[in-house]
Structures are given as structure tokens and as C-alpha cells.
Design a protein around this motif. Structure first.
Motif, short mmCIF file in Angstrom:
data_model
loop_
_atom_site.label_atom_id
_atom_site.label_comp_id
_atom_site.label_asym_id
_atom_site.label_seq_id
_atom_site.Cartn_x
_atom_site.Cartn_y
_atom_site.Cartn_z
N GLU A 133 0.83 -1.21 0.00
CA GLU A 133 0.00 0.00 0.00
C GLU A 133 0.87 1.26 0.00
OE1 GLU A 133 -2.49 1.68 3.53
OE2 GLU A 133 -3.73 0.19 2.48
N GLN A 134 1.94 1.24 0.79
CA GLN A 134 2.85 2.38 0.83
C GLN A 134 3.53 2.59 -0.52
OE1 GLN A 134 3.09 4.48 3.48
NE2 GLN A 134 4.20 5.75 2.02
N LYS A 135 3.91 1.47 -1.18
CA LYS A 135 4.50 1.60 -2.52
C LYS A 135 3.53 2.26 -3.48
CE LYS A 135 7.42 -2.55 -2.38
NZ LYS A 135 7.59 -3.90 -2.94
N LEU A 136 2.26 1.83 -3.43
CA LEU A 136 1.26 2.43 -4.31
C LEU A 136 1.06 3.91 -4.00
CD1 LEU A 136 -1.43 -0.39 -4.50
CD2 LEU A 136 0.08 0.39 -6.34
N LEU A 137 1.02 4.23 -2.72
CA LEU A 137 0.86 5.64 -2.33
C LEU A 137 2.06 6.46 -2.78
CD1 LEU A 137 -0.66 5.26 1.25
CD2 LEU A 137 -1.83 6.01 -0.84
N ASP A 138 3.27 5.93 -2.63
CA ASP A 138 4.48 6.63 -3.07
C ASP A 138 4.47 6.82 -4.59
OD1 ASP A 138 5.32 6.69 -0.46
OD2 ASP A 138 6.80 5.07 -0.68
N GLU A 139 4.08 5.78 -5.29
CA GLU A 139 4.02 5.87 -6.75
C GLU A 139 2.97 6.90 -7.18
OE1 GLU A 139 2.95 3.04 -10.53
OE2 GLU A 139 3.83 2.11 -8.74
N THR A 140 1.83 6.88 -6.51
CA THR A 140 0.77 7.85 -6.83
C THR A 140 1.25 9.27 -6.56
OG1 THR A 140 -0.92 6.22 -6.26
CG2 THR A 140 -1.62 8.51 -6.32
N ALA A 141 1.93 9.45 -5.43
CA ALA A 141 2.46 10.78 -5.10
C ALA A 141 3.49 11.21 -6.12
CB ALA A 141 3.05 10.77 -3.70
N SER A 142 4.33 10.30 -6.58
CA SER A 142 5.35 10.64 -7.59
C SER A 142 4.69 11.05 -8.90
CB SER A 142 6.26 9.44 -7.85
OG SER A 142 7.00 9.13 -6.72
N VAL A 143 3.68 10.29 -9.30
CA VAL A 143 2.97 10.62 -10.55
C VAL A 143 2.29 11.96 -10.43
CG1 VAL A 143 1.05 9.91 -12.04
CG2 VAL A 143 2.73 8.23 -11.28
N GLN A 144 1.62 12.20 -9.30
CA GLN A 144 0.94 13.48 -9.11
C GLN A 144 1.92 14.64 -9.10
OE1 GLN A 144 -1.40 13.03 -5.56
NE2 GLN A 144 -3.19 12.32 -6.70
N SER A 145 3.09 14.43 -8.49
CA SER A 145 4.11 15.48 -8.45
C SER A 145 4.62 15.76 -9.86
CB SER A 145 5.26 15.03 -7.54
OG SER A 145 6.30 15.96 -7.56
N ALA A 146 4.83 14.68 -10.63
CA ALA A 146 5.31 14.87 -12.00
C ALA A 146 4.26 15.60 -12.83
CB ALA A 146 5.65 13.52 -12.63
N LEU A 147 2.99 15.23 -12.67
CA LEU A 147 1.92 15.91 -13.40
C LEU A 147 1.81 17.37 -12.98
CD1 LEU A 147 -0.87 13.17 -13.39
CD2 LEU A 147 0.50 13.95 -15.34
N GLN A 148 2.02 17.63 -11.69
CA GLN A 148 1.94 19.00 -11.19
C GLN A 148 3.08 19.83 -11.77
OE1 GLN A 148 -0.52 20.16 -9.29
NE2 GLN A 148 0.35 22.19 -9.42
N ARG A 149 4.29 19.26 -11.85
CA ARG A 149 5.43 19.99 -12.42
C ARG A 149 5.19 20.27 -13.90
NH1 ARG A 149 9.18 16.35 -9.41
NH2 ARG A 149 8.93 15.09 -11.26
N MET A 150 4.62 19.30 -14.59
CA MET A 150 4.35 19.49 -16.01
C MET A 150 3.28 20.55 -16.20
SD MET A 150 4.52 15.61 -17.51
CE MET A 150 3.78 16.04 -19.02
N ALA A 151 2.31 20.61 -15.32
CA ALA A 151 1.27 21.62 -15.42
C ALA A 151 1.81 23.00 -15.07
CB ALA A 151 0.11 21.25 -14.50
#
Length: 154
Positions: A133-151
Motif C-alpha cells: 500500500e505504501q509503494k502504491l501511495l508513493d508511486e501515486t504521489a510521484s505521478v501526481q508530483s510529475a503531473l503537477q510539475r508538467m502543469a
């Protein structure tokens, strides 16, 4: 993805061990009951022996009938032999009860071992699920951070 719960493999074994423990406890209770009944029988024989000795003493003082006094003495000796036999039976039954107590202790230990194994498997599974679950949360946070930087880029 449905993961098997590893502690469930201990469920049947745990039920078997619990049943074995119950059976051993019942056997111990029966053995202790047998000892109790034999002790009660011995106590009753001792009381009867005392009563007969008293009657023989009274008969010897008041009656001149030697045959009746002799009959009391023979009966008292018979009761004494029965008491000795009952003492031997009590000793044997106590040995059986002690053996059953040991068997019950062993059954309890075996059940506790299975319980501990089951609990360890459950805790290991919980830790595994929390890590995943922590891996999924970390991965989700990484993806959201990358999307936020791209935005945020013009």
C-alpha cells in the motif's frame, strides 16, 4: 489482485489441535473423577471398618457368643483387604491421571505453537499489505508530483 491469506492455512490445524486439547481435558477430568470415586470408596470402607470394630468390641464385652465375635473379626479383615485393594487402585488411577495431565499439557503446547504460527503469518501478511500500500501511495504521489510539475511549466 486477490492475495491468499497465509494464516488461513493454519485454521484447520488449529481446529484439530483445539479438539485434541478438549479430548485430553475430558480424559483428564474422567481420570480425576475415577480417583475421586475410588477415594470415596476407600473412605466408606474405612468408616465401615471402624463401625465393625466397634460392634465387635461391644459384642465381645456383652455376648459370650464366640462365633458372632469371630464373624465380626473376619468381616473386618475382609473390609481391610478391600481397603488395601482400593488404595492400590487409587495409586494406579492417580498414575493414569498424572499421565493424562501430561498429555493435556503437551496438547496445549501444540495448540499454542499453531496459534503463534498463525498469528505470525497474519502479522507478516499485514506488514506485506502495508508495504504494498505504501509503494502504491508513493508511486501515486510521484505521478501526481510529475503531473503537477508538467502543469506548472509554461
Amino acid at each position: 489482485m486477490q492475495l491468499a491469506r497465509p494464516w488461513q492455512k493454519f485454521a484447520v490445524l488449529l481446529r484439530v489441535r483445539e479438539r485434541q486439547e478438549r479430548l485430553k481435558a475430558q480424559a483428564l477430568a474422567a481420570a480425576r473423577g475415577d480417583v475421586g470415586r475410588a477415594v470415596a470408596k476407600r473412605d466408606a470402607l474405612a468408616e465401615e471398618q471402624q463401625r465393625v470394630l466397634g460392634e465387635a468390641g461391644e459384642a465381645a464385652r456383652h455376648l459370650v457368643d464366640a462365633a458372632k465375635v469371630q464373624a465380626f473379626i473376619h468381616y473386618e479383615r475382609h473390609i481391610a483387604r478391600l481397603a488395601v485393594d482400593t488404595d492400590a487402585e487409587i495409586h494406579a488411577l492417580q498414575s493414569v491421571a498424572e499421565k493424562r495431565r501430561g498429555e493435556l499439557e503437551d496438547a496445549m503446547k501444540r495448540r499454542k505453537v499453531v496459534q503463534r504460527l498463525s498469528e505470525r503469518a497474519r502479522l507478516a501478511y499485514r506488514d506485506f499489505v502495508l508495504r504494498e500500500e505504501q509503494k502504491l501511495l508513493d508511486e501515486t504521489a510521484s505521478v501526481q508530483s510529475a503531473l503537477q510539475r508538467m502543469a506548472d511549466r509554461p
